[in-house]
Design a protein around this motif. Structure first.
Motif, PDB file in Angstrom:
ATOM      1  N   SER A   1      -4.092  88.224 -13.695  1.00 10.98           N
ATOM      2  CA  SER A   1      -4.628  86.973 -14.218  1.00 10.98           C
ATOM      3  C   SER A   1      -5.580  86.401 -13.176  1.00 10.98           C
ATOM      4  O   SER A   1      -5.473  86.694 -11.992  1.00 10.98           O
ATOM      5  CB  SER A   1      -3.527  85.977 -14.560  1.00 10.98           C
ATOM      6  N   THR A   2      -6.520  85.611 -13.642  1.00  7.64           N
ATOM      7  CA  THR A   2      -7.485  85.059 -12.696  1.00  7.64           C
ATOM      8  C   THR A   2      -7.761  83.599 -13.011  1.00  7.64           C
ATOM      9  O   THR A   2      -7.563  83.145 -14.140  1.00  7.64           O
ATOM     10  CB  THR A   2      -8.846  85.792 -12.773  1.00  7.64           C
ATOM     11  N   SER A   3      -8.158  82.866 -11.994  1.00  5.87           N
ATOM     12  CA  SER A   3      -8.731  81.542 -12.208  1.00  5.87           C
ATOM     13  C   SER A   3      -9.980  81.521 -11.348  1.00  5.87           C
ATOM     14  O   SER A   3     -10.320  82.523 -10.720  1.00  5.87           O
ATOM     15  CB  SER A   3      -7.759  80.451 -11.783  1.00  5.87           C
ATOM     16  N   GLU A   4     -10.626  80.371 -11.298  1.00  7.32           N
ATOM     17  CA  GLU A   4     -11.881  80.279 -10.559  1.00  7.32           C
ATOM     18  C   GLU A   4     -11.700  80.611  -9.073  1.00  7.32           C
ATOM     19  O   GLU A   4     -12.596  81.138  -8.431  1.00  7.32           O
ATOM     20  CB  GLU A   4     -12.401  78.845 -10.695  1.00  7.32           C
ATOM     21  N   ILE A   5     -10.528  80.288  -8.537  1.00 10.25           N
ATOM     22  CA  ILE A   5     -10.323  80.480  -7.095  1.00 10.25           C
ATOM     23  C   ILE A   5      -9.130  81.373  -6.784  1.00 10.25           C
ATOM     24  O   ILE A   5      -8.595  81.352  -5.689  1.00 10.25           O
ATOM     25  CB  ILE A   5     -10.164  79.125  -6.363  1.00 10.25           C
ATOM     26  N   LYS A   6      -8.704  82.180  -7.760  1.00  2.00           N
ATOM     27  CA  LYS A   6      -7.500  82.992  -7.540  1.00  2.00           C
ATOM     28  C   LYS A   6      -7.530  84.255  -8.393  1.00  2.00           C
ATOM     29  O   LYS A   6      -7.941  84.225  -9.546  1.00  2.00           O
ATOM     30  CB  LYS A   6      -6.283  82.150  -7.916  1.00  2.00           C
ATOM     31  N   VAL A   7      -7.095  85.357  -7.793  1.00  2.00           N
ATOM     32  CA  VAL A   7      -6.820  86.556  -8.583  1.00  2.00           C
ATOM     33  C   VAL A   7      -5.371  86.937  -8.321  1.00  2.00           C
ATOM     34  O   VAL A   7      -4.956  87.032  -7.164  1.00  2.00           O
ATOM     35  CB  VAL A   7      -7.729  87.746  -8.184  1.00  2.00           C
ATOM     36  N   SER A   8      -4.594  87.107  -9.379  1.00  2.00           N
ATOM     37  CA  SER A   8      -3.188  87.482  -9.217  1.00  2.00           C
ATOM     38  C   SER A   8      -2.924  88.800  -9.913  1.00  2.00           C
ATOM     39  O   SER A   8      -3.479  89.085 -10.969  1.00  2.00           O
ATOM     40  CB  SER A   8      -2.269  86.442  -9.859  1.00  2.00           C
ATOM     41  N   VAL A   9      -2.047  89.594  -9.294  1.00  2.00           N
ATOM     42  CA  VAL A   9      -1.592  90.815  -9.952  1.00  2.00           C
ATOM     43  C   VAL A   9      -0.079  90.862  -9.918  1.00  2.00           C
ATOM     44  O   VAL A   9       0.555  90.301  -9.015  1.00  2.00           O
ATOM     45  CB  VAL A   9      -2.140  92.092  -9.270  1.00  2.00           C
ATOM     46  N   LEU A  10       0.478  91.522 -10.897  1.00  2.00           N
ATOM     47  CA  LEU A  10       1.917  91.720 -10.949  1.00  2.00           C
ATOM     48  C   LEU A  10       2.184  93.163 -10.536  1.00  2.00           C
ATOM     49  O   LEU A  10       1.549  94.088 -11.052  1.00  2.00           O
ATOM     50  CB  LEU A  10       2.400  91.481 -12.382  1.00  2.00           C
TER      51      LEU A  10
END
Ligand code: ASP
Ligand code: MG
Length: 421
Positions: free
Chosen positions: A388-397
């Motif tokens: 998932s991503t936002s403007e200031i973050k990328v997350s992975v599971l």
């Protein structure tokens, strides 16, 4: 001369020796000519102990009386600190939540601060008296004692700082600042001098638990400059030894001033509190996904990452998403009760997952952050289960067992490692 709120957490207040250290710190700041309000937590472990008594007293949860009991931990430490300060020759007094008052709204045990009356408080501070305020507590409209939810004294401190227009809110804790990642995982993690509210929100909400998330949101809304620093270090001449949490504009200005370059990535967080749910073979038609997520939302379950990929070969799709681990069983119950209506085949769950996030306002203006993340993990054979991503973050599971490895290699890949010594 500045007006400063100093907040001390439970470990800093645990026992008289530590309270004397806190008092010495306050005395030092007062000695530099500043106006000071101190916000304190209960002694470490005390709130848990009080919660335990409440559970023993009655099987029925009684939020109003619960607040009376649990608010007492901070009453004790505020009185003790005021006494200790006076014995050291510092003019001080305690102000309980209902005495100011700190007005709160909504529900007992998770109240929100609406207003703080500050006239008397500020007058006393201007007259040279240190105000000692118990965190975590307030007063409802009907005059009853309330509390803000666990960890709430950070929010009390920021709210007081906003109300008295403090120049800064210094949060003294058991770490000396906010780090690029968990120093227990990466020995070469670096302490950050500056971090923006938004970054801090992401870092806190994804597991870097230095401050209560709500306090960061409030600081951002009210423009309160927050400093996180350790109560165990010696007081220094350096006014700002910790990490400053500021607005994007302030960060920009500071970088210009010091001719430093903005880092692409500010920090890497990990979070093992999520669980993965796969709902298989959901009909690929309008409304299907809504039929999954609406009942979860109605049950106040926070869904985080979501992936849905429709198969081109069938009229069905698998929907994968994450929820807090604590809500997993409830989520499954809710969905199973609606199996026919939603029309899925089965539910697969996995609690052995971790969410890894790279966070940084720098990625707004730079491409390639996500690609670097995926490539770095791939090189180590780490499989990505959701993104998932936002403007200031990328997350992975990823698989929980690979958390430490992932954090370490990403920290290196984004150039965050401190120089070797
Ligand atoms: N004493 C309260 C708690 O333990 C509030 C706080 O310390 O922030 O949750
Ligand atoms: Mg705390």
């Amino acid at each position: 001369m500045a007006r400063i709120v100093m907040k001390f957490g439970g470990t800093s207040m645990a026992g008289m020796e530590r309270i004397r250290n806190v008092a010495a710190r306050v005395k030092y700041v007062v000695g530099q000519g500043h106006e000071v309000a101190v916000v304190v937590s209960a002694m470490a472990g005390e709130t848990d102990r009080l919660v335990g008594f409440c559970k023993e007293a009655s099987a029925l949860y009684d939020p109003a009386e619960y607040d009376v009991v649990v608010a007492s931990g901070e009453q004790v430490t505020s009185g003790l600190l005021a006494m200790t300060l006076k014995s050291m020759g510092v003019n001080a007094r305690s102000w309980l939540g209902w005495q100011l008052p700190i007005r709160t709204i909504e529900a007992h045990a998770k109240a929100r601060i609406s207003t703080i009356e500050t006239d008397t408080l500020v007058a006393a501070m201007q007259a040279g008296q240190v105000a000692v305020i118990p965190g975590f507590q307030g007063m409802m409209d009907d005059g009853r004692v309330s509390t803000l939810g666990r960890g709430g004294s950070d929010t009390s401190a920021v709210a007081v700082a906003a109300a008295i227009k403090a120049d800064r809110c210094d949060i003294y804790t058991d770490v000396d600042g906010v780090y690029t990642t968990d120093p227990r995982i990466v020995a070469r993690a670096r302490k950050l001098d500056l971090v923006t509210y938004e970054e801090m929100l992401e870092l806190a909400s994804v597991g870097a638990k230095v401050l209560q998330t709500r306090s960061v949101g409030l600081a951002m809304k009210e423009g309160v400059v927050v400093q996180v620093l350790s109560s165990f270090d010696e007081p220094t001449q350096d006014d700002l030894p910790g990490t400053l949490i500021v607005s994007d504009g302030d960060l920009e200005a500071k970088l210009k001033e010091t001719k430093m370059e903005r880092q692409l990535i500010t920090g890497i967080a990990h979070d093992k509190n999520e669980a993965k749910i796969i709902v298989t073979r959901v009909p690929d038609k309008p409304g299907a996904v809504a039929s999954i997520f609406t009942p979860l939302a109605d049950a106040a379950i926070n869904v985080d990452m979501i992936i849905q990929n429709d198969s081109k070969d069938t009229e069905e799709t698998d929907v994968t998403f994450t929820v807090p681990r604590a809500d997993l069983a409830r989520s499954v119950d809710i969905l199973e009760a609606r199996q026919e209506e939603i029309g899925f085949r089965r539910i697969i769950t996995d609690t052995e997952v971790a969410k890894i996030s790279v966070v940084g306002v720098g990625m707004r203006s730079h491409a390639g952050v996500a690609a670097t993340m995926f490539k770095t993990l791939a090189d180590r054979g780490i499989n990505i289960e959701a993104i998932s991503t936002s403007e200031i973050k990328v997350s992975v599971l990823i698989d929980e067992d690979e958390t430490e490895l992932a954090v370490r290699v990403l920290h290196t890949a984004y150039g965050l490692d401190a120089p070797a010594v």
